[in-house]
Design a protein around this motif. Structure first.
Motif, mmCIF file in Angstrom:
data_model
loop_
_atom_site.group_PDB
_atom_site.id
_atom_site.type_symbol
_atom_site.label_atom_id
_atom_site.label_comp_id
_atom_site.label_asym_id
_atom_site.label_seq_id
_atom_site.Cartn_x
_atom_site.Cartn_y
_atom_site.Cartn_z
ATOM 1 N N MET A 74 -2.812 -18.852 47.772
ATOM 2 C CA MET A 74 -2.913 -17.473 48.226
ATOM 3 C C MET A 74 -4.353 -16.977 48.153
ATOM 4 S SD MET A 74 0.810 -15.856 47.118
ATOM 5 C CE MET A 74 0.318 -15.205 45.611
ATOM 6 N N SER A 75 -5.147 -17.573 47.289
ATOM 7 C CA SER A 75 -6.548 -17.155 47.188
ATOM 8 C C SER A 75 -7.337 -17.547 48.438
ATOM 9 C CB SER A 75 -7.193 -17.749 45.938
ATOM 10 O OG SER A 75 -7.276 -19.155 46.037
ATOM 11 N N LEU A 76 -6.859 -18.512 49.194
ATOM 12 C CA LEU A 76 -7.517 -18.905 50.441
ATOM 13 C C LEU A 76 -7.356 -17.856 51.530
ATOM 14 C CD1 LEU A 76 -6.336 -22.611 50.780
ATOM 15 C CD2 LEU A 76 -8.632 -21.835 50.199
ATOM 16 N N LEU A 77 -6.305 -17.069 51.430
ATOM 17 C CA LEU A 77 -5.970 -16.144 52.500
ATOM 18 C C LEU A 77 -6.583 -14.760 52.317
ATOM 19 C CD1 LEU A 77 -2.219 -17.089 52.950
ATOM 20 C CD2 LEU A 77 -4.214 -18.018 54.121
ATOM 21 N N GLY A 78 -7.045 -14.438 51.143
ATOM 22 C CA GLY A 78 -7.646 -13.132 50.895
ATOM 23 C C GLY A 78 -6.640 -12.130 50.347
ATOM 24 N N ASP A 79 -7.116 -10.923 50.131
ATOM 25 C CA ASP A 79 -6.283 -9.878 49.535
ATOM 26 C C ASP A 79 -5.110 -9.474 50.417
ATOM 27 O OD1 ASP A 79 -7.864 -9.797 47.258
ATOM 28 O OD2 ASP A 79 -9.155 -8.215 48.060
ATOM 29 N N ASP A 80 -5.248 -9.627 51.701
ATOM 30 C CA ASP A 80 -4.168 -9.263 52.626
ATOM 31 C C ASP A 80 -3.368 -10.493 53.056
ATOM 32 O OD1 ASP A 80 -6.247 -10.346 54.087
ATOM 33 O OD2 ASP A 80 -5.979 -9.009 55.795
ATOM 34 N N TYR A 81 -3.116 -11.381 52.103
ATOM 35 C CA TYR A 81 -2.454 -12.649 52.425
ATOM 36 C C TYR A 81 -1.087 -12.459 53.064
ATOM 37 C CZ TYR A 81 0.276 -12.187 48.121
ATOM 38 O OH TYR A 81 1.103 -11.741 47.140
ATOM 39 N N SER A 82 -0.437 -11.332 52.799
ATOM 40 C CA SER A 82 0.875 -11.106 53.420
ATOM 41 C C SER A 82 0.757 -10.988 54.941
ATOM 42 C CB SER A 82 1.547 -9.864 52.838
ATOM 43 O OG SER A 82 0.770 -8.712 53.083
ATOM 44 N N ASP A 83 -0.409 -10.566 55.421
ATOM 45 C CA ASP A 83 -0.634 -10.517 56.872
ATOM 46 C C ASP A 83 -0.908 -11.908 57.448
ATOM 47 O OD1 ASP A 83 -0.393 -7.761 56.849
ATOM 48 O OD2 ASP A 83 -2.559 -7.439 56.672
ATOM 49 N N CYS A 84 -1.144 -12.858 56.586
ATOM 50 C CA CYS A 84 -1.506 -14.209 57.013
ATOM 51 C C CYS A 84 -0.353 -15.199 56.897
ATOM 52 C CB CYS A 84 -2.681 -14.704 56.172
ATOM 53 S SG CYS A 84 -4.155 -13.700 56.345
ATOM 54 N N ARG A 133 -8.062 -18.773 58.239
ATOM 55 C CA ARG A 133 -8.738 -18.454 56.969
ATOM 56 C C ARG A 133 -8.847 -19.687 56.074
ATOM 57 N NH1 ARG A 133 -6.976 -12.484 55.351
ATOM 58 N NH2 ARG A 133 -7.889 -11.437 57.157
ATOM 59 N N MET A 134 -7.829 -20.518 56.067
ATOM 60 C CA MET A 134 -7.883 -21.738 55.239
ATOM 61 C C MET A 134 -8.950 -22.687 55.741
ATOM 62 S SD MET A 134 -4.044 -22.787 54.167
ATOM 63 C CE MET A 134 -3.061 -22.199 55.531
ATOM 64 N N ALA A 135 -9.217 -22.659 57.041
ATOM 65 C CA ALA A 135 -10.188 -23.578 57.628
ATOM 66 C C ALA A 135 -11.636 -23.188 57.323
ATOM 67 C CB ALA A 135 -9.999 -23.646 59.140
ATOM 68 N N LYS A 136 -11.857 -21.950 56.918
ATOM 69 C CA LYS A 136 -13.229 -21.489 56.639
ATOM 70 C C LYS A 136 -13.824 -22.171 55.443
ATOM 71 C CE LYS A 136 -12.909 -16.972 58.719
ATOM 72 N NZ LYS A 136 -13.011 -15.548 58.536
#
Length: 59
Positions: A32-42, A56-59
């Motif tokens: 979940m840390s790969l997706l950022g604070d708004d991971y629910s949108d991801c 986001r994971m690919a960055k």
């Protein structure tokens, strides 16, 4: 979102148990840390990534 937290807890417990049995090379990485604070949108369901999540994971 609740499913994601429950799933993470189960995974962490399994890793801890295996580490206690001697598997020192096994580690837990909080994806979940790969997706950022708004991971629910991801994610589609709090667990499986959407296209945005994969980007986001690919960055």
């Amino acid at each position: 979102m609740e499913i994601a937290h429950a799933t993470k807890k189960v995974q962490q417990d399994i890793i801890a148990r295996l580490q206690q049995k001697g598997d020192a090379q096994l580690h837990f990485f909080n994806g979940m840390s790969l997706l950022g604070d708004d991971y629910s949108d991801c994610t589609v369901d709090g667990v499986h990534p959407t296209d945005l999540g994969f980007q986001r994971m690919a960055k």
